[in-house]
Design an enzyme around this catalytic site. Structure first.
Site, mmCIF file in Angstrom:
data_model
loop_
_atom_site.group_PDB
_atom_site.id
_atom_site.type_symbol
_atom_site.label_atom_id
_atom_site.label_comp_id
_atom_site.label_asym_id
_atom_site.label_seq_id
_atom_site.Cartn_x
_atom_site.Cartn_y
_atom_site.Cartn_z
ATOM 1 N N VAL A 64 37.366 45.236 49.901
ATOM 2 C CA VAL A 64 36.824 43.969 49.062
ATOM 3 C C VAL A 64 35.744 44.449 48.029
ATOM 4 O O VAL A 64 34.776 44.914 48.981
ATOM 5 C CB VAL A 64 36.876 42.805 49.476
ATOM 6 C CG1 VAL A 64 36.184 42.103 49.356
ATOM 7 C CG2 VAL A 64 37.881 43.096 50.848
ATOM 8 N N HIS A 65 35.951 43.879 47.040
ATOM 9 C CA HIS A 65 34.445 44.510 46.052
ATOM 10 C C HIS A 65 33.765 43.029 45.076
ATOM 11 O O HIS A 65 34.855 42.939 44.542
ATOM 12 C CB HIS A 65 35.251 45.260 44.774
ATOM 13 C CG HIS A 65 34.130 46.668 44.311
ATOM 14 N ND1 HIS A 65 33.524 46.003 43.091
ATOM 15 C CD2 HIS A 65 33.451 47.634 44.983
ATOM 16 C CE1 HIS A 65 31.968 46.538 42.581
ATOM 17 N NE2 HIS A 65 32.520 47.876 43.846
ATOM 18 N N LEU A 66 33.038 43.109 45.643
ATOM 19 C CA LEU A 66 32.598 41.732 45.136
ATOM 20 C C LEU A 66 32.216 41.540 43.822
ATOM 21 O O LEU A 66 30.591 41.785 43.352
ATOM 22 C CB LEU A 66 31.209 40.934 46.183
ATOM 23 C CG LEU A 66 31.712 40.933 47.291
ATOM 24 C CD1 LEU A 66 30.732 40.770 47.828
ATOM 25 C CD2 LEU A 66 32.874 40.206 48.053
ATOM 26 N N GLY A 67 32.422 41.854 42.658
ATOM 27 C CA GLY A 67 32.630 41.101 41.548
ATOM 28 C C GLY A 67 32.661 43.206 41.079
ATOM 29 O O GLY A 67 32.766 44.218 41.425
ATOM 30 N N PRO A 112 38.119 42.375 43.006
ATOM 31 C CA PRO A 112 39.247 43.063 43.720
ATOM 32 C C PRO A 112 39.419 42.851 45.012
ATOM 33 O O PRO A 112 38.433 43.434 46.173
ATOM 34 C CB PRO A 112 39.027 44.102 43.494
ATOM 35 C CG PRO A 112 38.288 43.863 42.382
ATOM 36 C CD PRO A 112 37.402 42.888 42.712
#
Length: 142
Positions: A64-67, A112
């Site tokens: 999980v990629h924050l931004g 994403p």
């Protein structure tokens, strides 16, 4: 986190858009402070202020990629609730952040959610649009 599901191909980063690290779905988050939650039961195997990987007992990992390009914020605006190596449950809050602050800093807040090293045909029930609630299942890894 709550928001709108978007196809990975629409993420403004070629590594994600071209599924170089694996297939998945992205979420355009709503505004205000948000909690990024664990996508699956498992162990936090990678943890950064802007991204994490949880690996399940079967060894499958979800990123999980924050931004996008939020690594450049050097952790500013992100609050970690867990540590690397911690066992977590699906839906457990892992990182608090504010997508509006990411936008204000000039970055995309799109998130994403990637099935690491999965073949593209290995995912089913893939959401590609519409509203998403916090903790909602985005795909099934067959």
């Amino acid at each position: 986190m709550p928001g709108t599901a978007v196809p990975m191909s629409e993420v403004p980063d070629p590594v994600f858009a071209q599924a170089m690290v694996g297939p998945g779905v992205a979420v355009e988050p709503g505004g205000g402070e948000q909690e990024a939650v664990a996508p699956i039961d498992g162990t936090v195997v990678t943890l950064h202020p802007h991204a994490f990987v949880v690996a399940g007992e079967d060894g499958r990992g979800v990123l999980v990629h924050l931004g996008i390009d939020t690594v450049k914020q050097k952790g500013e605006g992100f609050t970690l609730h867990v540590v690397k190596g911690e066992t977590v449950r699906a839906g457990q809050p892992l990182i608090r952040w504010n997508p509006d602050a990411v936008r204000a800093a000039g970055y995309s807040p799109v998130v994403p959610v990637v099935a690491l090293d999965a073949p593209a045909e290995g995912l089913s029930e893939l959401l590609t649009g519409g509203a998403v609630a916090a903790g909602e299942q985005l795909f099934v890894w067959d």
